[in-house]
Every structure is written in C-alpha cells, then in structure tokens.
Design an enzyme around this catalytic site. Structure first.
Site, PDB file in Angstrom:
ATOM      1  N   CYS A  52       0.816  -1.221   0.000  1.00 19.27           N
ATOM      2  CA  CYS A  52       0.000   0.000   0.000  1.00 19.27           C
ATOM      3  C   CYS A  52       0.849   1.270   0.000  1.00 19.27           C
ATOM      4  CB  CYS A  52      -0.900   0.068   1.233  1.00 19.27           C
ATOM      5  SG  CYS A  52      -1.357  -1.499   1.945  1.00 19.27           S
ATOM      6  N   ASP A  67      -3.682  -3.048   7.452  1.00 18.21           N
ATOM      7  CA  ASP A  67      -4.681  -3.981   7.968  1.00 18.21           C
ATOM      8  C   ASP A  67      -4.523  -5.396   7.441  1.00 18.21           C
ATOM      9  OD1 ASP A  67      -5.545  -1.703   9.132  1.00 18.21           O
ATOM     10  OD2 ASP A  67      -7.568  -1.738   8.323  1.00 18.21           O
ATOM     11  N   CYS A  78      -2.633   3.020   2.852  1.00 17.26           N
ATOM     12  CA  CYS A  78      -3.490   2.024   3.498  1.00 17.26           C
ATOM     13  C   CYS A  78      -4.633   2.671   4.285  1.00 17.26           C
ATOM     14  CB  CYS A  78      -2.659   1.116   4.398  1.00 17.26           C
ATOM     15  SG  CYS A  78      -3.557  -0.393   4.841  1.00 17.26           S
ATOM     16  N   ASP A  79      -5.592   1.811   4.639  1.00 20.64           N
ATOM     17  CA  ASP A  79      -6.916   2.214   5.119  1.00 20.64           C
ATOM     18  C   ASP A  79      -6.961   3.418   6.060  1.00 20.64           C
ATOM     19  OD1 ASP A  79      -7.343  -0.099   3.770  1.00 20.64           O
ATOM     20  OD2 ASP A  79      -8.341  -1.160   5.385  1.00 20.64           O
ATOM     21  N   LYS A  80      -6.328   3.311   7.240  1.00 18.61           N
ATOM     22  CA  LYS A  80      -6.483   4.359   8.256  1.00 18.61           C
ATOM     23  C   LYS A  80      -5.659   5.590   7.935  1.00 18.61           C
ATOM     24  CE  LYS A  80      -8.962   1.292   9.999  1.00 18.61           C
ATOM     25  NZ  LYS A  80      -8.605   0.345   8.927  1.00 18.61           N
ATOM     26  N   GLU A 110     -10.883  -5.161  13.195  1.00 16.76           N
ATOM     27  CA  GLU A 110     -11.662  -5.681  12.079  1.00 16.76           C
ATOM     28  C   GLU A 110     -11.701  -7.206  12.155  1.00 16.76           C
ATOM     29  OE1 GLU A 110      -9.928  -4.239   8.477  1.00 16.76           O
ATOM     30  OE2 GLU A 110     -10.767  -2.234   8.727  1.00 16.76           O
ATOM     31  N   SER A 152     -13.613  -5.334   7.901  1.00 20.70           N
ATOM     32  CA  SER A 152     -12.824  -4.861   6.774  1.00 20.70           C
ATOM     33  C   SER A 152     -13.755  -4.439   5.657  1.00 20.70           C
ATOM     34  CB  SER A 152     -11.921  -5.991   6.284  1.00 20.70           C
ATOM     35  OG  SER A 152     -11.418  -5.702   5.011  1.00 20.70           O
TER      36      SER A 152
END
Length: 576
Positions: free
Chosen positions: A58, A90, A131-133, A453, A479
């Site tokens: 990511c 994640d 990435c996600d956060k 998650e 997720s």
C-alpha cells in the site's frame, strides 16, 4: 522556477516564526545546514507528508510520488519539506492482536502530522496516503490544522490473475476458509497467495482504502481523477506534481480545508460510499473528519445518506470489478457525474481546484460501452450498499454492508464470544450451525481496545459457504473486504455495558436491513436485570499507546475520536 511564478508574501504565514527577522537567525542556520538557499528559506514552507514504509505494498510507491509533489511545490514558488508518518497495514495486522493497533494508528497519524507541522511552522500540506487508516488520518490532520492542503491517494494495487479470473487479497482470506473446509488443496492455496497481489498499491476492491480515496475526491480535498490510477502507473506522478502545484494556488487564494469540508461536502462523501458499495469504516471516518471541523455529523447522519442513495458501481467485494476497472472507464469523476446528474450530490461545494464540484464535472461524459458504473435510473439496487441499523441491541446504531447480498433479513439465535480469536477458532472447527448469530464482543474502541476488524472470521465463513447462512454482529469493525450478513460498530459497546455485552447464548436476534433495525427478543425488565449483574472487564493493555487510546476514545457513533475536535477550539493553528 518558471519566470512567470512570482514570489509569495509570507508575512502572515506560520513559517514567518522560523524564517523571518534577525531573531530567527538560529532557525535559518539549520536550513542552511540542509543546503537550502536564502530564496528557499524566504518562500512558503510546505510540508509534504507521506505514509511511505516497507510494511506493505500500500505504501511502497509513496516515496516516488512524494518527489513529484515536491517538484510541483518547488516549481511554483514554494519550498517543500518532506516527512513521513506511520501506518499500520490492515492486511498484515488482520486476524491477530496486531489489529488492535489499526484504528489507533489513525489518531497517531493525525497527531503526528499536527505536531510536525506545528513544531516547524509549515504553511501548507500535501498529504499522500495508501493504506486504510492513513487516508482519514491525513485528511483529519488537514482539517485540524486548516492550512491550505491537497490530499492524494497513493493508488490501488493491480488485480492478480488466478485460474483466468481477477483476484484480490479478499480471495486469499476467503480461500483460507475453503482450505479449512477441505474445499481447496494446499497447492491451490499456495498458488493463489503467490499471485493475488502483483504490484505496489492498496487493496484493489472497494475496500476501505479505495472507499476513502473516492471520499477524498467527493469531499473536495483531492484533484479530480487523482484517486483512480493504480499505484504503478506513471500518471500517479503527474497527479502528485499537480497536487504540489495546486497547494501553491491554495496558499495564494487562502482556500483552506474548512472552507471545503462542509456539511454538504460530507453528505457528498457519504453518498459516494453508498453508491460504490464502499466500506462500513466510512461510518467511523466521516464523523471523525467532521469532528475536526466542529461539524456535527455522526453515524446516523451517514446512515441517512446511505438509505436514500442508489448503489450504482459494481465493485468488489459485493460486485464484479476492481479499482483499475473503474479508472479505465473514467474513474471517480464518472461516478460523481452520475450522482450529480441524478440529483444525489451537491454541485455547489467548493473544491481544491478553486472551482465547484459541478464545474469540475462539467465536461465529464458518461461512457455507455461499460457496465462498471450504472446510471441512477438503472441502479444495482435503489438504496446504498451500506445500511444503518438501530434497535434495542444497538441504541447508538450499527452498520451492515448489503452490496451484493440476496437476503436482507435474518432471524437467528445468539452464539456469544468475548473475543475474535475464540470466534475464529469455532469457525475453523465448523462449530456453528446455520441460523446462528455469532456475537463477537469486547472488541469495541475501549473494550478491544482498538476496535479490531474481523475479516479473518468473516472471510473464513464465506470460504466455508456459510456467508449468508449465519450472521455475525460485533462492537468491533469489519474490513471493507467483508461480505455476508455482518453487522459492525454496534453501540454502546460491551465494555461500557452496552446491550451486546448482556446477550446470552440462545437469545433470539432479528436483523432487518430493509427496515434498518436490529433487536433482541428480550423485555426491558430482563435487560435491566442482566445489566445489574454485569461488571466491567479488564484487558491486557494496561500501559503504552493502546492503553492511552482506551482512556480517551469516544463511541463509534461519533467516529471513535480521542479529543473534543473543532467545536472546542479557541484558536486554529493556521492563524498563529
């Protein structure tokens, strides 16, 4: 620097505190030590922050893109100062105690950017995240600091190919369940894991990273089209360059994040999440971004938008396509144009281009020879891919992703687990029955701590063929790759005595995603009696960053934030 670019007066900018006047000679000596010229020191200082690291694909391409962003700043009368911050990825943190770090990292990312910018008096920010956060974390910092800012997503991973089909990491997680059920050989699982992730970039489906990338354009903080190109594509560097150029324009016009992030633009952001079948995590991140601006916009406000938005983008995990497919038919601007033409988004919201959303989309044409995105007149379903729920089991609400699901109502009996590991072990043993409602609790923001998650568990269920034969509810999260009847963000969480913590095996639970309700068949008197017997639980996190997070984090309903936000401010950094 091109001759046409004029120097910018920074007499009222934050960096004057570290670069202007005889008393700042010690500060300037540090800049000279790094090879900076007098001209560079006299220009606006622009923080170029990325979440580059070697933790996961990511983030691995972000250093390259940051260099392009710096060039855009440098060639338009600014002085870029690069720095990096952390991420917790994640896909690697998933399914073990490492996932407790994930949501905590969002706050650390926002805090670390704030502290870096404050400490060094930067005048503006270009932020690149993978990435996600890290996407909401960077956007939260921009809103908190309120200096001119441009956000840019690092881009998605290319899809893998396995047995003549496009695959993503979601397929690997689900393959673990198929393997455990004896439906996949060791050799096939190994072949799949080796080909599923073939390049740099974030997970390719409409999971949390791509969901929040769409949000970055819909909310107006990113250059139109910048969210779409996969990470390996050279066009990403072009977008990065223009993000650097654009932030210099924002400095001149003094257009700031809180001019861009408004109630209307937050509604636009929620709309694109629902229309794309995006991640339930947006129900946490949008309220958190709103909080930084002092705007009331909680999980229920997000759910209201979800309820009235048609689901039109056929993206994984509920649909058939990945981010690259949407990029190839025109990207996020096409989806926004469809929603604008259908009357579902506010076209008058200002964006980082200095133009309104409608002006940005004026020349975007809907491509007819494709089925990745539909029109709002012919949606995949008339309501959004994510649904809000409320009832006596979730007085503060809950979220379920319904994109691609056939059944929207489930009645079953509770099977309670007090942590994810116990639930996953039961699923691996196939120690559950059709009609069970698996309850995973004490995984909320405080109780986890960290609101993990549950992809390993949900994917294993799907891999075993039980994805819609059982339901799963949790005060933790799911997720963006989760599919099936999975309800997350149940609040109040078990750790504070919420109803989910009072459930017992065998309780009858009704989940109705059409009506937006989640209830347990217990009287108020029985609930009160159980609450009287309930007691708080301790965790193993009694020191360190995760303990500190648990002391300050609020409810999922309000975004699981850790400070009072813009509503409590008496001054804004940008105005120092």
């Amino acid at each position: 620097m091109p001759d046409s670019v004029k120097p910018i007066d920074k007499s009222k900018m934050p960096s004057r505190h570290v670069s202007v006047g005889p008393e700042k000679a010690p500060h300037r000596s540090y800049y000279y030590a790094m090879g900076m010229t007098e001209e560079e020191i006299a220009q606006p200082l622009v923080g170029v922050v990325s979440t580059w690291n070697e933790a996961a694909p990511c983030n691995i391409a972000l250093a390259r893109q940051a260099q392009a962003a710096k060039r855009g700043v440098r060639e338009h009368a600014g002085t870029p100062r690069e720095f990096t911050t952390i991420t917790v990825t994640d896909g690697i943190a998933m399914g073990h105690a490492g996932m407790k770090s994930s949501l905590v990292s969002r706050e650390v990312i926002a805090d670390s950017i704030e502290l870096t910018v404050r400490g060094h008096c930067y005048d503006a920010v270009v932020g690149l995240a993978g990435c996600d956060k890290s996407l909401p974390g960077v956007m939260m910092a921009m809103a908190r600091l309120n200096v001119p800012s441009v956000f840019m997503y690092g881009g998605s991973i290319l899809p893998g190919r396995y047995k003549d089909k496009d695959v993503t990491v979601q397929d690997v997680f689900e393959a673990v369940g198929a393997h455990a059920a004896g439906n996949m050989s060791d050799e096939d699982l190994h072949e799949l894991e080796c080909v599923a992730c073939p390049s740099a970039g974030s997970c390719g489906g409409q999971f949390t990273a791509n969901t929040m990338a769409c949000v970055s354009e819909a909310i107006g903080l990113a250059i139109p089209g910048s969210a779409g190109a996969p990470a390996p594509y050279e066009t990403r560097d072009e977008y990065a360059y223009h993000s650097g150029r654009m932030v210099m324009e924002l400095i001149k016009s003094n257009l700031r994040p809180r001019d861009i992030i408004t109630r209307k633009s937050l509604e636009n952001a929620a709309t694109i999440v629902a229309a794309s079948g995006g991640s339930t995590n947006a129900g946490l991140h949008l309220p958190a971004i709103a909080s930084e601006c002092g705007i009331e916009f909680d999980l229920h406000d997000v759910a209201e938008i979800f309820k009235k938005t048609p689901y039109v983008a056929d993206l994984k995990p509920g649909g058939r396509y990945v981010a690259r497919d949407m990029y190839e038919i025109g990207g996020v601007p096409v989806l926004l144009k469809v929603l604008l033409d259908g009357g579902y988004i506010h076209g008058d919201c200002i964006t980082v281009t200095g133009k309104s959303m409608a002006e940005n989309l004026a020349d975007v044409k809907f491509p007819n020879n494709q089925d990745v995105i539909r029109t709002t007149a012919e949606p995949l379903s008339p309501t959004g891919g994510v649904v809000g729920l409320r009832g006596n089991l979730a007085p503060e609400g809950a979220l379920v992703k319904v994109a691609g699901m056939k059944t929207l109502k489930f009645i079953g009996t509770a099977r309670c687990f007090d942590c994810e590991e116990d639930a996953f072990a039961a699923v691996e043993r196939r120690d559950y029955q059709d009609g069970d409602v698996l309850v995973i609790r004490y995984e909320g923001p405080k109780g986890g701590p960290g609101m993990r998650e549950m992809l390993s568990t949900t994917a294993a269920l799907y891999g075993q063929g039980a994805g819609e034969k059982v339901a799963l509810i949790t005060d933790g999260r799911f997720s963006g790759a989760t599919r099936g009847f999975c309800i997350g963000h149940v609040g109040p969480e078990a750790a504070v005595g919420g109803p989910i913590g009072l459930l017992k095996d065998g309780d009858k639970i009704t989940i109705d995603a059409e009506a937006g309700e989640i209830n347990v068949d217990l009287s108020n008197e029985e609930m009160a009696a159980r609450k009287a017997e309930w007691s708080t639980r301790s965790t193993d996190y009694n020191a360190g960053a995760i303990w500190k997070y648990a002391q300050t984090v609020g409810s999922a309903e309000k975004g699981a934030v850790t400070h009072p936000g813009g509503a409590a401010e008496t001054h804004i950094y940008a105005d120092i």
